[in-house]
Scaffold this motif. Structure first.
Motif, PDB file in Angstrom:
ATOM      1  N   ALA A 173      44.273 -89.611  24.473  1.00  0.00           N
ATOM      2  CA  ALA A 173      43.756 -89.380  23.116  1.00  0.00           C
ATOM      3  C   ALA A 173      42.362 -88.515  23.199  1.00  0.00           C
ATOM      4  O   ALA A 173      42.231 -87.646  22.151  1.00  0.00           O
ATOM      5  CB  ALA A 173      43.261 -90.834  22.586  1.00  0.00           C
ATOM      6  N   MET A 174      41.758 -88.553  24.163  1.00  0.00           N
ATOM      7  CA  MET A 174      40.513 -87.551  24.441  1.00  0.00           C
ATOM      8  C   MET A 174      41.039 -86.156  24.243  1.00  0.00           C
ATOM      9  O   MET A 174      40.272 -85.572  23.678  1.00  0.00           O
ATOM     10  CB  MET A 174      39.807 -88.102  25.621  1.00  0.00           C
ATOM     11  N   TYR A 176      43.531 -84.966  23.205  1.00  0.00           N
ATOM     12  CA  TYR A 176      44.298 -84.555  21.895  1.00  0.00           C
ATOM     13  C   TYR A 176      43.154 -84.298  20.981  1.00  0.00           C
ATOM     14  O   TYR A 176      43.069 -83.364  19.966  1.00  0.00           O
ATOM     15  CB  TYR A 176      45.301 -85.337  21.420  1.00  0.00           C
ATOM     16  N   GLN A 177      42.100 -85.029  20.856  1.00  0.00           N
ATOM     17  CA  GLN A 177      41.052 -85.169  19.886  1.00  0.00           C
ATOM     18  C   GLN A 177      40.138 -83.790  20.197  1.00  0.00           C
ATOM     19  O   GLN A 177      39.708 -83.220  19.461  1.00  0.00           O
ATOM     20  CB  GLN A 177      40.304 -86.035  19.965  1.00  0.00           C
ATOM     21  N   GLN A 178      40.139 -83.302  21.486  1.00  0.00           N
ATOM     22  CA  GLN A 178      39.255 -82.207  21.901  1.00  0.00           C
ATOM     23  C   GLN A 178      40.238 -80.833  21.461  1.00  0.00           C
ATOM     24  O   GLN A 178      39.346 -80.165  20.935  1.00  0.00           O
ATOM     25  CB  GLN A 178      38.967 -82.212  23.408  1.00  0.00           C
ATOM     26  N   LEU A 180      42.053 -80.860  18.883  1.00  0.00           N
ATOM     27  CA  LEU A 180      41.771 -80.974  17.406  1.00  0.00           C
ATOM     28  C   LEU A 180      40.363 -80.494  16.983  1.00  0.00           C
ATOM     29  O   LEU A 180      40.253 -79.793  15.940  1.00  0.00           O
ATOM     30  CB  LEU A 180      42.304 -82.307  16.830  1.00  0.00           C
ATOM     31  N   ALA A 181      39.636 -80.676  17.692  1.00  0.00           N
ATOM     32  CA  ALA A 181      38.153 -80.100  17.327  1.00  0.00           C
ATOM     33  C   ALA A 181      38.204 -78.594  17.610  1.00  0.00           C
ATOM     34  O   ALA A 181      37.299 -77.935  16.574  1.00  0.00           O
ATOM     35  CB  ALA A 181      37.141 -80.807  18.243  1.00  0.00           C
ATOM     36  N   TYR A 190      47.949 -83.612  16.053  1.00  0.00           N
ATOM     37  CA  TYR A 190      47.819 -84.747  15.335  1.00  0.00           C
ATOM     38  C   TYR A 190      49.230 -85.746  15.355  1.00  0.00           C
ATOM     39  O   TYR A 190      48.739 -86.932  15.422  1.00  0.00           O
ATOM     40  CB  TYR A 190      47.761 -84.344  13.841  1.00  0.00           C
ATOM     41  N   LEU A 193      49.072 -87.293  18.943  1.00  0.00           N
ATOM     42  CA  LEU A 193      48.009 -88.420  19.028  1.00  0.00           C
ATOM     43  C   LEU A 193      48.278 -89.581  18.433  1.00  0.00           C
ATOM     44  O   LEU A 193      48.156 -90.635  18.783  1.00  0.00           O
ATOM     45  CB  LEU A 193      46.520 -87.799  18.188  1.00  0.00           C
ATOM     46  N   GLU A 197      48.847 -93.336  19.961  1.00  0.00           N
ATOM     47  CA  GLU A 197      48.153 -94.643  19.764  1.00  0.00           C
ATOM     48  C   GLU A 197      49.073 -95.674  19.160  1.00  0.00           C
ATOM     49  O   GLU A 197      49.053 -96.926  19.312  1.00  0.00           O
ATOM     50  CB  GLU A 197      47.330 -94.130  18.413  1.00  0.00           C
ATOM     51  N   GLU A 214      44.383 -95.213  10.120  1.00  0.00           N
ATOM     52  CA  GLU A 214      43.654 -94.050  10.515  1.00  0.00           C
ATOM     53  C   GLU A 214      44.999 -93.250  11.180  1.00  0.00           C
ATOM     54  O   GLU A 214      44.948 -91.809  11.210  1.00  0.00           O
ATOM     55  CB  GLU A 214      42.300 -94.124  11.658  1.00  0.00           C
ATOM     56  N   ASN A 218      46.504 -89.375  10.340  1.00  0.00           N
ATOM     57  CA  ASN A 218      46.667 -88.275  11.348  1.00  0.00           C
ATOM     58  C   ASN A 218      48.172 -87.513  10.906  1.00  0.00           C
ATOM     59  O   ASN A 218      48.270 -86.527  11.272  1.00  0.00           O
ATOM     60  CB  ASN A 218      46.321 -88.453  12.781  1.00  0.00           C
TER      61      ASN A 218
END
Length: 502
Positions: A173-174, A176-178, A180-181, A190, A193, A197, A214, A218
């Protein structure tokens, strides 16, 4: 075998061996692009991952995978450059059909993936629709750093799903989120991720309604950016299925995912799973069989067939299917657990049930968060064999320490110890653990009032505390949340759990 292909693992030739995730990612993306071509049969990654990059006996590999052609490759990443070498072979006669080398900037790696997939399709004379041609040429992102982070997330996700590790899911998850950032328009990140989850929700620990909302947002972001993303439709299918057991909506999304990616064994497996939960057993078995054709070396498919046979009390078929799953992966704990359950239910042979676990590490504790109900699951099926034979001290010793240091693992540790001591008639000895666990479960249920796992455990805590009426009440509450009419597979587990409490 027709127009069929297996994309074997690409060998990492980079000086930095840590770049193996990059080679895996290139292979995975090419395989995924090919899987979207309806005129091709493409074998799933989980089956091809069992083989070397360049196997010595190609004919045997092709026979085991049920394909006529094989794509092999190497990847070398150095600085901002990547060299990709690929060769397509006719595995039946072990001859080259086509080979090519690509030496490009990292920013052009997406074009390489598309070109390789297109060359393979052309060589195999696969017919492509206009939308499939467009999909081959589409890059998931233009940001090479975002893509690199995404591939690291994929690497962690594969490990998380294999080991059912909460820590690995966190790392996935970390990343994937990085990614997306770096690129907020990265639809595939998205979708993956959300998938990650939901996988954790189903197999490890339930998400709250707010957390599920949430996840849905996504997926909606992914579909807004890429309406034809099979990964986004698959994630939405699992949101409906795993999030809310909305089977009709889940099937609609799976149909869409399969239309976009016909060789997706995952989508077929999930469709079979929904049929099973609706009690459509034969339809489920037929669909699991189709999934196995696309993923012949993945133990999940024979395992799922075994679970279906076990539910139908077809003991011999169940034994055969679980044995097949363990032949593909000797350490597959869920298959060992259900093979043992088959022996217990069919013949009561505890010695044979113990032998089923021979390949599974002694410290391994297994549970499927979706199918709790019986105390055997709460204690762990292998440990429950000690309880069967009244070896309570041995059962408690198996739970001397939590399997890991996560809050979920510590709670599970307490629940198992309480269950064992109650069955041993030592509830009074466990009173302090019961009171501690009671507080933890009440807190968890305040956030997740429909958490059947916590309700099942709470029922046994109430038995430990001598509050028998409360124990029956919460066990019935758990069973009422998931009646057989709503879930033909898990509903009976919860009724069994209620019967044990009563």
């Amino acid at each position: 075998m027709g127009k069929s292909i297996a994309v074997l693992p690409f060998e990492n030739l980079s000086e930095e061996k840590a770049n193996a995730y990059f080679a895996d990612g290139i292979q995975d993306e090419i395989l995924t692009k090919l899987a979207g071509i309806g005129d091709l049969k493409v074998i799933s990654r989980s089956s091809t991952a069992k083989y070397k990059s360049k196997p010595e006996d190609l004919k045997t590999v092709a026979h085991e995978l049920g394909v006529a052609t094989v794509l092999e490759g190497t990847v070398q990443k150095a600085g901002n450059r990547a060299r990709v070498n690929v060769q397509l072979l006719d595995a039946r006669v072990d001859t080259h059909l086509w080979a090519k080398s690509y030496d490009r900037d990292l920013k052009d790696v997406f074009a390489v993936e598309s070109e390789v997939a297109q060359e393979v399709a052309d060589t195999l004379r696969a017919k492509l629709s206009p939308s499939q041609t467009d999909a081959l040429a589409t890059a998931p992102t233009r940001d090479t750093e975002a893509y690199d982070l995404f591939l690291k997330g994929e690497n962690e996700e594969h490990q998380a799903e294999s080991a059912l590790s909460a820590e690995a899911f966190d790392r996935a998850a970390m990343f994937y989120q990085q990614a997306l950032a770096r690129d907020p328009k990265f639809a595939l990140a998205y979708a993956r991720l959300a998938y990650s989850e939901l996988y954790r929700h189903w197999f490890i620990s339930n998400l709250t309604s707010a957390e599920l909302a949430e996840v849905k947002s996504n997926i909606e972001r992914a579909l807004a950016i890429a309406p034809a993303s099979p990964d986004a439709h698959l994630a939405l299918a699992l949101f409906y299925y795993w999030g809310y057991r909305d089977y009709d909506a889940g099937l609609r999304e799976l149909d869409q995912a399969l239309e976009l990616q016909p060789s997706s064994s995952n989508s077929r497996n999930y469709r079979a799973s929904i049929y099973r939960r609706r009690g459509e057993w034969q339809r489920a078995l037929a669909e699991f069989d189709r999934a196995a054709e696309l993923d012949p070396r993945d133990p999940l498919n024979p395992y799922d067939m075994g679970v279906t046979y076990l539910s139908l009390r077809r003991w011999s078929d169940a034994e055969h299917a679980f044995t097949r799953a363990l032949a593909l992966n000797l350490h597959y704990a869920l298959a060992a657990q259900d093979l043992a359950l088959t022996y217990i239910n069919s013949t009561g042979d505890i010695r044979r049930a113990r032998r089923a676990f021979e390949g599974v590490p002694a410290e391994s504790k297994v549970s499927d968060a979706s199918d709790w109900g019986s105390i055997a699951v709460m204690i762990d099926h292998r440990v429950y064999l000690d309880v069967f034979e009244k070896h309570f001290a041995d059962a408690l010793k198996a739970w001397d320490t939590p399997p890991s240091n996560t809050p979920e693992a510590r709670l599970r540790h307490l629940e198992a110890r309480i269950g064992i001591q109650v069955l041993a008639g030592q509830g009074a000895v466990a009173k302090s653990e019961c009171e501690q666990t009671h507080a933890l479960l009440e807190s968890r249920l305040a956030e997740r009032p429909e958490d059947r796992i916590s309700l099942t455990a709470l029922a046994w805590v109430y038995v430990c505390l001598g509050r028998n009426a409360d124990a029956v009440r919460v066990a019935r509450q758990a069973a009422d949340l998931l009646p057989i009419e709503k879930d033909a597979l898990s509903g009976p587990f919860l009724l069994s759990g209620l019967a044990e409490i009563e």
